[in-house]
Write a protein that holds these residues in place. Structure first.
Motif, mmCIF file in Angstrom:
data_model
loop_
_atom_site.group_PDB
_atom_site.id
_atom_site.type_symbol
_atom_site.label_atom_id
_atom_site.label_comp_id
_atom_site.label_asym_id
_atom_site.label_seq_id
_atom_site.Cartn_x
_atom_site.Cartn_y
_atom_site.Cartn_z
ATOM 1 N N GLU A 131 0.815 -1.218 0.000
ATOM 2 C CA GLU A 131 0.000 0.000 0.000
ATOM 3 C C GLU A 131 0.845 1.262 0.000
ATOM 4 O OE1 GLU A 131 -2.920 -0.066 3.085
ATOM 5 O OE2 GLU A 131 -3.730 -1.993 2.425
ATOM 6 N N ASN A 132 2.135 1.111 0.365
ATOM 7 C CA ASN A 132 3.014 2.283 0.456
ATOM 8 C C ASN A 132 4.391 1.942 -0.085
ATOM 9 O OD1 ASN A 132 1.439 4.359 2.244
ATOM 10 N ND2 ASN A 132 1.154 2.361 3.211
ATOM 11 N N LEU A 133 4.775 2.613 -1.168
ATOM 12 C CA LEU A 133 6.115 2.409 -1.699
ATOM 13 C C LEU A 133 6.616 3.670 -2.389
ATOM 14 C CD1 LEU A 133 6.202 0.589 -5.056
ATOM 15 C CD2 LEU A 133 4.058 0.687 -3.822
ATOM 16 N N VAL A 134 7.930 3.727 -2.524
ATOM 17 C CA VAL A 134 8.569 4.870 -3.153
ATOM 18 C C VAL A 134 9.580 4.349 -4.165
ATOM 19 C CG1 VAL A 134 10.260 6.716 -2.699
ATOM 20 C CG2 VAL A 134 8.267 6.510 -1.231
ATOM 21 N N TYR A 135 9.718 5.058 -5.272
ATOM 22 C CA TYR A 135 10.773 4.765 -6.238
ATOM 23 C C TYR A 135 11.683 5.983 -6.307
ATOM 24 C CZ TYR A 135 13.116 4.259 -10.734
ATOM 25 O OH TYR A 135 14.069 4.192 -11.719
ATOM 26 N N VAL A 136 13.000 5.740 -6.321
ATOM 27 C CA VAL A 136 13.977 6.826 -6.445
ATOM 28 C C VAL A 136 14.860 6.528 -7.645
ATOM 29 C CG1 VAL A 136 15.950 7.982 -5.350
ATOM 30 C CG2 VAL A 136 14.013 7.255 -3.948
ATOM 31 N N THR A 137 15.045 7.502 -8.528
ATOM 32 C CA THR A 137 15.985 7.307 -9.626
ATOM 33 C C THR A 137 17.212 8.187 -9.420
ATOM 34 O OG1 THR A 137 16.311 7.329 -12.019
ATOM 35 C CG2 THR A 137 14.859 9.007 -11.159
ATOM 36 N N LEU A 138 18.385 7.547 -9.524
ATOM 37 C CA LEU A 138 19.652 8.272 -9.512
ATOM 38 C C LEU A 138 20.188 8.163 -10.929
ATOM 39 C CD1 LEU A 138 21.126 6.812 -6.184
ATOM 40 C CD2 LEU A 138 19.882 8.948 -6.468
ATOM 41 N N SER A 139 19.869 9.172 -11.715
ATOM 42 C CA SER A 139 20.132 9.114 -13.146
ATOM 43 C C SER A 139 20.832 10.414 -13.533
ATOM 44 C CB SER A 139 18.777 8.947 -13.829
ATOM 45 O OG SER A 139 18.921 8.843 -15.203
ATOM 46 N N THR A 140 20.650 10.898 -14.762
ATOM 47 C CA THR A 140 21.160 12.225 -15.140
ATOM 48 C C THR A 140 20.736 13.230 -14.082
ATOM 49 O OG1 THR A 140 20.728 11.567 -17.407
ATOM 50 C CG2 THR A 140 21.247 13.887 -17.027
ATOM 51 N N GLY A 141 19.463 13.139 -13.669
ATOM 52 C CA GLY A 141 18.949 13.915 -12.539
ATOM 53 C C GLY A 141 18.541 12.954 -11.429
ATOM 54 N N ILE A 142 17.906 13.486 -10.386
ATOM 55 C CA ILE A 142 17.362 12.639 -9.317
ATOM 56 C C ILE A 142 15.864 12.922 -9.224
ATOM 57 C CG2 ILE A 142 17.334 12.227 -6.807
ATOM 58 C CD1 ILE A 142 20.321 12.752 -6.780
ATOM 59 N N GLY A 143 15.068 11.862 -9.180
ATOM 60 C CA GLY A 143 13.626 12.055 -9.107
ATOM 61 C C GLY A 143 12.978 10.951 -8.307
ATOM 62 N N GLY A 144 11.686 11.102 -8.054
ATOM 63 C CA GLY A 144 11.007 10.084 -7.269
ATOM 64 C C GLY A 144 9.535 9.978 -7.601
ATOM 65 N N GLY A 145 8.974 8.840 -7.201
ATOM 66 C CA GLY A 145 7.539 8.619 -7.326
ATOM 67 C C GLY A 145 7.073 7.942 -6.054
ATOM 68 N N ALA A 146 5.817 8.180 -5.664
ATOM 69 C CA ALA A 146 5.352 7.615 -4.400
ATOM 70 C C ALA A 146 3.911 7.128 -4.506
ATOM 71 C CB ALA A 146 5.459 8.654 -3.286
ATOM 72 N N VAL A 147 3.676 5.978 -3.865
ATOM 73 C CA VAL A 147 2.314 5.483 -3.650
ATOM 74 C C VAL A 147 2.088 5.523 -2.144
ATOM 75 C CG1 VAL A 147 0.835 3.439 -3.730
ATOM 76 C CG2 VAL A 147 2.287 4.007 -5.698
ATOM 77 N N VAL A 148 1.066 6.279 -1.709
ATOM 78 C CA VAL A 148 0.778 6.433 -0.285
ATOM 79 C C VAL A 148 -0.660 5.986 -0.027
ATOM 80 C CG1 VAL A 148 0.620 8.077 1.623
ATOM 81 C CG2 VAL A 148 2.401 8.372 -0.114
ATOM 82 N N ASN A 149 -0.836 5.014 0.863
ATOM 83 C CA ASN A 149 -2.170 4.475 1.172
ATOM 84 C C ASN A 149 -2.937 4.112 -0.091
ATOM 85 O OD1 ASN A 149 -1.490 4.939 3.802
ATOM 86 N ND2 ASN A 149 -2.748 6.775 4.020
ATOM 87 N N ASN A 150 -2.244 3.385 -0.993
ATOM 88 C CA ASN A 150 -2.878 2.908 -2.231
ATOM 89 C C ASN A 150 -3.212 4.003 -3.240
ATOM 90 O OD1 ASN A 150 -2.951 0.106 -2.315
ATOM 91 N ND2 ASN A 150 -4.608 0.028 -0.808
ATOM 92 N N ARG A 151 -2.636 5.195 -3.066
ATOM 93 C CA ARG A 151 -2.870 6.279 -4.041
ATOM 94 C C ARG A 151 -1.546 6.685 -4.663
ATOM 95 N NH1 ARG A 151 -8.351 8.486 -4.273
ATOM 96 N NH2 ARG A 151 -7.371 10.318 -5.205
ATOM 97 N N LEU A 152 -1.553 6.759 -5.992
ATOM 98 C CA LEU A 152 -0.387 7.281 -6.692
ATOM 99 C C LEU A 152 -0.377 8.799 -6.542
ATOM 100 C CD1 LEU A 152 1.968 6.871 -8.777
ATOM 101 C CD2 LEU A 152 0.243 7.230 -10.561
ATOM 102 N N LEU A 153 0.717 9.367 -6.050
ATOM 103 C CA LEU A 153 0.779 10.826 -5.881
ATOM 104 C C LEU A 153 1.092 11.492 -7.225
ATOM 105 C CD1 LEU A 153 2.650 11.356 -2.481
ATOM 106 C CD2 LEU A 153 0.231 10.914 -2.909
ATOM 107 N N ILE A 154 0.261 12.446 -7.613
ATOM 108 C CA ILE A 154 0.386 13.091 -8.920
ATOM 109 C C ILE A 154 0.715 14.583 -8.798
ATOM 110 C CG2 ILE A 154 -0.851 13.663 -11.058
ATOM 111 C CD1 ILE A 154 -1.232 10.839 -11.148
ATOM 112 N N GLY A 155 0.012 15.282 -7.905
ATOM 113 C CA GLY A 155 0.226 16.733 -7.771
ATOM 114 C C GLY A 155 -0.706 17.522 -8.675
ATOM 115 N N LYS A 156 -0.721 18.861 -8.515
ATOM 116 C CA LYS A 156 -1.725 19.666 -9.226
ATOM 117 C C LYS A 156 -1.494 19.706 -10.732
ATOM 118 C CE LYS A 156 0.486 24.184 -8.419
ATOM 119 N NZ LYS A 156 1.812 23.577 -8.188
ATOM 120 N N SER A 157 -0.202 19.622 -11.155
ATOM 121 C CA SER A 157 0.041 19.620 -12.600
ATOM 122 C C SER A 157 0.837 18.403 -13.049
ATOM 123 C CB SER A 157 0.756 20.913 -12.996
ATOM 124 O OG SER A 157 1.831 21.145 -12.117
ATOM 125 N N GLY A 158 0.986 17.435 -12.135
ATOM 126 C CA GLY A 158 1.660 16.188 -12.526
ATOM 127 C C GLY A 158 3.100 16.100 -12.075
#
Ligand SMILES: [Zn+2]
Length: 331
Positions: A131-158
């Motif tokens: 139900e809760n996981l995070v992905y972290v990329t260490l690439s050209t840049g650094i970024g992340g994605g998160a699923v919290v309580n079964n919801r994919l976090l998107i934000g107001k503009s993605g």
């Protein structure tokens, strides 16, 4: 005809990838090309993606395809279905969702690449059933994605979960591509690691000059690459191993903040820097992060989906859009 296929697109600053997935999320065919960096407008990239897609689906009846899922470098504008003012590509805008939808007459979902990646991990990788996981990329840049309580976090503009701009050094002297000082990405991303390594070598002064890393850079720090550091460290070079420890401290600060904010039970890590140097990058993090995290420590591991993780996410958003409550950007 049953709609059993999904098309996935991964728009990166360096590589464009497209793939065809089946109804179980298996990737049946893949194509990749270097992203065109030149052209009058971002439509150069749009056209390149369209050409790659038409070659990918040339033997497929499009009425058997459910839709297209795009994971793209940010920032994205969900309303327009475009990439806007990306610091890593020389275009103001790259239209994606609308031209792809009208060319293929299919619904198109657009996510930022790390949101797509964590979705791929959640539905088709090590995160299944969590139900809760995070992905972290260490690439050209650094970024992340998160699923919290079964919801994919998107934000107001993605563009939620922009963890590359967390401050890991309050006395920071290295400047990030965004303009900020002390940001995680300014130290530990593929593009900026050489700056940090040079800073460390300069601080060590004369005694660093006999080290293997200096030799690998041809005794000229302007040529220094992140590979020089990893190669020298793998050969046991003491100076390089010390710098690896310093990188580990900064990465641990970044990972600890991410864990403290999202409280995941799993963190998976991808991106070339981590995928090619899993021990040198992740072991120091695992060693140090315990002291910095409040609450129970999650599992931290390299993603088994490798470089295809964003493509898996593109397939997953098409296959699981209804249960996720994600409507297409267009279509
Ligand atoms: Zn920044």
């Amino acid at each position: 005809m049953r709609r059993e296929y999904a098309i996935a697109v991964d728009v990166g600053a360096t590589w464009l990838r497209v793939a065809l997935g089946d109804e179980k999320g298996k990737l049946l065919a893949k194509l990749s090309q270097k992203t065109r960096q030149k052209g009058r407008s971002g439509e150069t990239v749009t056209e390149q993606v369209l050409r790659m897609m038409s070659s990918l689906v040339k033997d497929i009846d499009l009425s058997s395809v459910k839709g297209v899922g795009i994971g793209s470098i940010g920032p994205i504008d969900l309303e327009e279905g475009s990439v806007v003012n990306s610091p890593n590509l020389p275009f103001e805008q790259i239209p994606l969702a609308k031209p792809i939808s009208s060319e293929l007459e299919l619904p198109v979902w657009l996510l930022n690449d790390c949101a797509a990646a964590v979705l791929g991990e959640w539905k088709l990788g090590a995160g299944r059933g969590l139900e809760n996981l995070v992905y972290v990329t260490l690439s050209t840049g650094i970024g992340g994605g998160a699923v919290v309580n079964n919801r994919l976090l998107i934000g107001k503009s993605g563009n939620a979960v922009e963890i590359g701009h967390l401050v890991v050094d309050v006395n920071g002297s290295l400047r990030c591509g965004c303009g900020g000082l002390g940001h995680w990405e300014a130290y530990c991303s593929g593009a900026n690691l050489p700056n940090f390594i040079k800073l460390q070598l300069e601080e060590m002064g004369e005694r660093a000059k006999d080290s293997l890393i200096f030799k690998l850079a041809g005794d000229d720090l302007t040529n220094l690459t992140a590979e020089n550091l990893f190669d020298a460290a793998k050969a046991g070079d003491k100076v390089s191993l010390r710098i690896i420890e310093e990188i580990g401290k900064l990465n641990a600060a970044g990972f600890a903040s991410v864990i403290n904010v999202y409280d995941p039970s799993l963190v998976t890590v991808g991106g070339a820097i981590a995928l090619e140097n899993p021990e040198l990058i992740l072991e120091p993090v695992k060693k140090r992060v315990k002291e910095l995290v409040i609450g129970e420590l999650p599992r931290i591991e390299v993603t088994k989906l490798g470089r295809d993780i964003t493509l898996y996410g593109g397939v997953a958003v098409v296959l699981h859009s209804e249960e996720l409550g994600l409507s297409p950007c267009v279509g």
